[in-house]
Motif scaffolding. Structure first.
Motif, PDB file in Angstrom:
ATOM      1  N   ASN A  62       0.824  -1.207   0.000  1.00  0.00           N
ATOM      2  CA  ASN A  62       0.000   0.000   0.000  1.00  0.00           C
ATOM      3  C   ASN A  62       0.854   1.250   0.000  1.00  0.00           C
ATOM      4  OD1 ASN A  62      -2.313  -1.514   0.051  1.00  0.00           O
ATOM      5  ND2 ASN A  62      -2.449  -1.529   2.278  1.00  0.00           N
ATOM      6  N   ARG A  65       2.253   1.832  -3.367  1.00  0.00           N
ATOM      7  CA  ARG A  65       1.294   2.382  -4.308  1.00  0.00           C
ATOM      8  C   ARG A  65       1.091   3.865  -4.086  1.00  0.00           C
ATOM      9  NH1 ARG A  65      -1.898  -1.998  -5.537  1.00  0.00           N
ATOM     10  NH2 ARG A  65      -2.388  -2.275  -3.355  1.00  0.00           N
ATOM     11  N   ALA A  66       1.223   4.309  -2.836  1.00  0.00           N
ATOM     12  CA  ALA A  66       0.983   5.713  -2.529  1.00  0.00           C
ATOM     13  C   ALA A  66       2.164   6.587  -2.914  1.00  0.00           C
ATOM     14  CB  ALA A  66       0.667   5.882  -1.046  1.00  0.00           C
ATOM     15  N   LEU A  67       3.309   5.988  -3.206  1.00  0.00           N
ATOM     16  CA  LEU A  67       4.487   6.766  -3.580  1.00  0.00           C
ATOM     17  C   LEU A  67       4.424   7.087  -5.069  1.00  0.00           C
ATOM     18  CD1 LEU A  67       7.572   5.057  -1.900  1.00  0.00           C
ATOM     19  CD2 LEU A  67       6.547   7.251  -1.327  1.00  0.00           C
ATOM     20  N   PRO A  68       4.166   8.348  -5.425  1.00  0.00           N
ATOM     21  CA  PRO A  68       4.141   8.680  -6.846  1.00  0.00           C
ATOM     22  C   PRO A  68       5.534   8.502  -7.450  1.00  0.00           C
ATOM     23  CG  PRO A  68       3.131  10.420  -5.539  1.00  0.00           C
ATOM     24  CD  PRO A  68       3.826   9.498  -4.589  1.00  0.00           C
ATOM     25  N   THR A  69       5.590   7.869  -8.610  1.00  0.00           N
ATOM     26  CA  THR A  69       6.881   7.607  -9.239  1.00  0.00           C
ATOM     27  C   THR A  69       7.667   8.899  -9.444  1.00  0.00           C
ATOM     28  OG1 THR A  69       5.744   7.657 -11.349  1.00  0.00           O
ATOM     29  CG2 THR A  69       6.174   5.510 -10.425  1.00  0.00           C
ATOM     30  N   LEU A  70       6.934   9.936  -9.900  1.00  0.00           N
ATOM     31  CA  LEU A  70       7.611  11.199 -10.175  1.00  0.00           C
ATOM     32  C   LEU A  70       8.252  11.764  -8.912  1.00  0.00           C
ATOM     33  CD1 LEU A  70       8.240  13.433 -12.216  1.00  0.00           C
ATOM     34  CD2 LEU A  70       6.110  14.542 -11.545  1.00  0.00           C
ATOM     35  N   VAL A  71       7.551  11.596  -7.772  1.00  0.00           N
ATOM     36  CA  VAL A  71       8.079  12.109  -6.514  1.00  0.00           C
ATOM     37  C   VAL A  71       9.337  11.341  -6.115  1.00  0.00           C
ATOM     38  CG1 VAL A  71       7.598  12.342  -4.053  1.00  0.00           C
ATOM     39  CG2 VAL A  71       5.840  12.935  -5.710  1.00  0.00           C
ATOM     40  N   ALA A  74      12.075  12.481  -8.363  1.00  0.00           N
ATOM     41  CA  ALA A  74      12.477  13.853  -8.032  1.00  0.00           C
ATOM     42  C   ALA A  74      13.304  13.882  -6.750  1.00  0.00           C
ATOM     43  CB  ALA A  74      11.246  14.740  -7.889  1.00  0.00           C
ATOM     44  N   PHE A  75      12.895  13.095  -5.753  1.00  0.00           N
ATOM     45  CA  PHE A  75      13.671  13.018  -4.508  1.00  0.00           C
ATOM     46  C   PHE A  75      15.052  12.424  -4.792  1.00  0.00           C
ATOM     47  CE2 PHE A  75      10.340  13.159  -0.860  1.00  0.00           C
ATOM     48  CZ  PHE A  75       9.822  14.321  -1.401  1.00  0.00           C
ATOM     49  N   ILE A 158       9.920   7.506 -17.134  1.00  0.00           N
ATOM     50  CA  ILE A 158       9.945   8.809 -16.471  1.00  0.00           C
ATOM     51  C   ILE A 158      11.339   9.101 -15.938  1.00  0.00           C
ATOM     52  CG2 ILE A 158       8.877  10.214 -14.661  1.00  0.00           C
ATOM     53  CD1 ILE A 158       6.482   8.303 -14.797  1.00  0.00           C
TER      54      ILE A 158
ATOM     55  N   LEU B  87       3.242   7.882 -18.830  1.00  0.00           N
ATOM     56  CA  LEU B  87       3.786   8.945 -19.671  1.00  0.00           C
ATOM     57  C   LEU B  87       3.541   8.637 -21.150  1.00  0.00           C
ATOM     58  CD1 LEU B  87       5.344  11.562 -19.691  1.00  0.00           C
ATOM     59  CD2 LEU B  87       7.465  10.288 -19.596  1.00  0.00           C
ATOM     60  N   VAL B 167      -5.774   5.830  -4.459  1.00  0.00           N
ATOM     61  CA  VAL B 167      -4.357   5.998  -4.128  1.00  0.00           C
ATOM     62  C   VAL B 167      -3.504   5.954  -5.397  1.00  0.00           C
ATOM     63  CG1 VAL B 167      -2.406   4.936  -2.959  1.00  0.00           C
ATOM     64  CG2 VAL B 167      -4.580   5.135  -1.786  1.00  0.00           C
ATOM     65  N   ALA B 171      -1.208   9.067  -7.163  1.00  0.00           N
ATOM     66  CA  ALA B 171       0.190   8.897  -7.544  1.00  0.00           C
ATOM     67  C   ALA B 171       0.395   9.196  -9.029  1.00  0.00           C
ATOM     68  CB  ALA B 171       0.653   7.478  -7.216  1.00  0.00           C
ATOM     69  N   THR B 174       0.490  12.923 -10.680  1.00  0.00           N
ATOM     70  CA  THR B 174       1.681  13.774 -10.690  1.00  0.00           C
ATOM     71  C   THR B 174       2.328  13.784 -12.070  1.00  0.00           C
ATOM     72  OG1 THR B 174       3.027  11.920  -9.924  1.00  0.00           O
ATOM     73  CG2 THR B 174       2.246  13.444  -8.251  1.00  0.00           C
ATOM     74  N   LEU B 192      12.488  21.107 -10.779  1.00  0.00           N
ATOM     75  CA  LEU B 192      13.578  20.168 -11.076  1.00  0.00           C
ATOM     76  C   LEU B 192      14.749  20.784 -11.839  1.00  0.00           C
ATOM     77  CD1 LEU B 192      12.086  16.641 -11.835  1.00  0.00           C
ATOM     78  CD2 LEU B 192      13.705  17.295 -10.073  1.00  0.00           C
ATOM     79  N   ILE B 200      10.396  20.880  -4.371  1.00  0.00           N
ATOM     80  CA  ILE B 200      10.258  19.462  -4.720  1.00  0.00           C
ATOM     81  C   ILE B 200       9.776  18.666  -3.514  1.00  0.00           C
ATOM     82  CG2 ILE B 200      11.537  17.403  -5.423  1.00  0.00           C
ATOM     83  CD1 ILE B 200      13.419  19.241  -6.997  1.00  0.00           C
ATOM     84  N   ALA B 211      -2.379  11.000  -0.573  1.00  0.00           N
ATOM     85  CA  ALA B 211      -2.713   9.595  -0.826  1.00  0.00           C
ATOM     86  C   ALA B 211      -2.998   8.867   0.488  1.00  0.00           C
ATOM     87  CB  ALA B 211      -1.575   8.908  -1.575  1.00  0.00           C
TER      88      ALA B 211
END
Lengths: 227, 235
Positions: A62, A65-71, A74-75, A158, B87, B167, B171, B174, B192, B200, B211
């Motif tokens: 879970n 799933r909540a972790l956006p790929t872009l974020v 970016a991190f 991405i 994408l 959820v 995600a 974004t 970025l 960021i 989420a």
């Protein structure tokens, strides 16, 4: 529709570039998947065997799933800079949860009667794991690897913004390749993801013991109802 | 949204101009102009996508519940969409619907279909045969059985599907920023090239927080809607 015809033309005209980027994409994804498996698989199997840590193992999916790929990417750029290392770390962070959760659930949910019987026959815990639990867990366990592989292939697209190589480089660079290049690369990366999914789906079916086959539909991505 | 040519870390504090890891003063100053609008847009993107996706999935699942042969085509098509990288799907839709919110919404709706359809259908099919038998014995029509027996019993599975759909849409939304400057991906992509860490981290944390919050709210909704499922600790 002419854009789509132009994009097919682009693929034909630049087939060497496309092949090269596809290969880079596959290599990057395979590397990330390999590291993810190396981390998540032993951990999930051992936790499942011991029936310990269910909260972490199940909730990790879970959280993943909540972790956006872009974020995540970016991190990665922010803390590790642009480059291969940052891309790999981001992909592994996203690739680990499905494998770990599925491995845990797969081993944890092996029929207790079968385990009991094996123990009664005098098998050591290691033999129980190797001869009973792992074979029975294999289909579900592999389903996690398949989900993770498709996810990594998609995310690697991405990752181009963080200096990752592969088809994403074309996809985020309209200035160099034009709309037809973008659409062409989008087509290629979609086909790549579908091909990876189909190929691993085939492996998954081959790994499924005949007795279990009836329960596994052909198109089973990871979205089992999580009631 | 015009981008300034010169890197604009805002006016002022040493923390911002030296690009330290996280500057609370920047967040305070730019909350109402940057972060809050992006957060609201993000919620709108998600609510619209899940709403439309739910309507389509519910209709398809009800149909598949009556006509079994509908299930496979819908499941296969939605599984194919689900597999296409976001994408790439956005870029494939741009020639058709342009650099618009429509493009983003069509893709986001597409990603919810598989999850919602499978969960709704699984829920509808979870009604035990003896319960359906009893309903028929009491003289309920097919429609009454659906609304009074099958749908209530399907609720836990439906809400579970909604949780996953919400959820994952939060995600995925974004990534929409690659197409239109909407949602929390906008500040991230904007910051970025300058590697402006505060923006960021702030926007990323908002997306993750959103989420988690949405998931928690749906868990609460699930408990309120289906108290019986928790009374006997089944499911």
């Amino acid at each position: 529709m002419s854009v789509f015809i132009d994009s097919l033309q682009f693929i034909v005209d630049h087939r060497e570039l496309i092949l090269e980027k596809t290969w880079e994409h596959v290599v990057l994804s395979a590397a990330a998947l390999g590291v993810s498996i190396a981390i998540a698989l032993p951990l999930g199997v051992v936790l499942g065997h011991l029936h310990r840590g269910s909260f972490i193992a199940v909730n990790l999916a879970n959280v993943g799933r909540a972790l956006p790929t872009l974020v995540v990417i970016a991190f990665g750029i922010t803390f590790l800079g642009i480059g291969f290392k940052s891309v790999l770390v981001a992909l592994v962070v996203l690739g680990v949860p499905p494998i770990l959760t599925n491995a845990y659930v797969a081993v944890d949910e092996v029929e207790p009667d079968a385990v009991e019987a094996a123990r009664g026959m005098g098998m050591t815990p290691l033999q129980v794991l190797w001869r009973i639990e792992l074979p029975l867990a294999l289909p579900l366990l592999f389903a996690g690897i398949r989900t993770s592989a498709v996810f990594i292939v998609a995310t690697a697209t991405i990752a181009a913004i963080a200096g990752g190589s592969g088809l994403g480089e074309i996809l985020v660079n309209q200035a160099s390749y034009g709309v037809e290049g973008l659409v062409g690369a989008a087509l290629c990366v979609s086909l790549l993801a579908l091909a990876v999914d189909a190929a691993l789906g085939g492996v998954q079916r081959a790994l499924t013991p005949r007795g279990l086959k009836l329960q596994v539909p052909a198109f089973e991505p990871d979205v089992r109802p999580v009631v | 949204m015009a981008e300034p040519v010169i890197p604009d870390f805002g006016v002022g504090s040493d923390c911002v101009t030296q690009n330290h890891t996280f500057c609370t003063d920047w967040v305070r100053e730019n909350w109402s102009s940057v972060l809050q609008p992006a957060l609201v847009e993000h919620i709108e993107l998600t609510v619209i996508a899940v709403g439309i996706g739910f309507a389509i999935s519910l209709a398809a699942a009800l149909l598949a519940h009556r006509l079994r042969y509908v299930e496979r085509p819908f499941a296969v098509v939605s599984a194919v969409i689900y597999t296409i990288p976001s994408l790439a799907l956005f870029q494939l839709l741009v020639p058709i619907t342009g650099l618009t919110v429509t493009t983003v919404e069509v893709a986001l709706v597409g990603y919810t279909l598989l999850i919602l359809f499978r969960n709704i259908l699984a829920g509808l099919r979870s009604a035990p045969p003896e319960v359906l038998e009893a309903a028929r014995g009491m003289g309920l029509t097919t429609t009454q059985t659906l609304f009074r027996v099958e749908l209530p019993l399907a609720l836990p599975a439906i809400v579970a599907g909604l949780r996953v759909a919400v959820v994952s849409t939060i995600a995925l939304a974004t990534v929409a920023a690659f197409v239109v400057s909407e949602g929390l991906g906008g500040p991230i992509l904007g910051a970025l090239p300058l590697n402006f860490k505060t923006e960021i981290i702030a926007a990323g944390a908002l997306a993750v927080g959103l989420a988690i919050l949405a998931d928690a709210l749906l868990v609460v909704a699930q408990r309120l809607l289906t108290p019986w499922a928790y009374a006997r600790r089944a499911v």
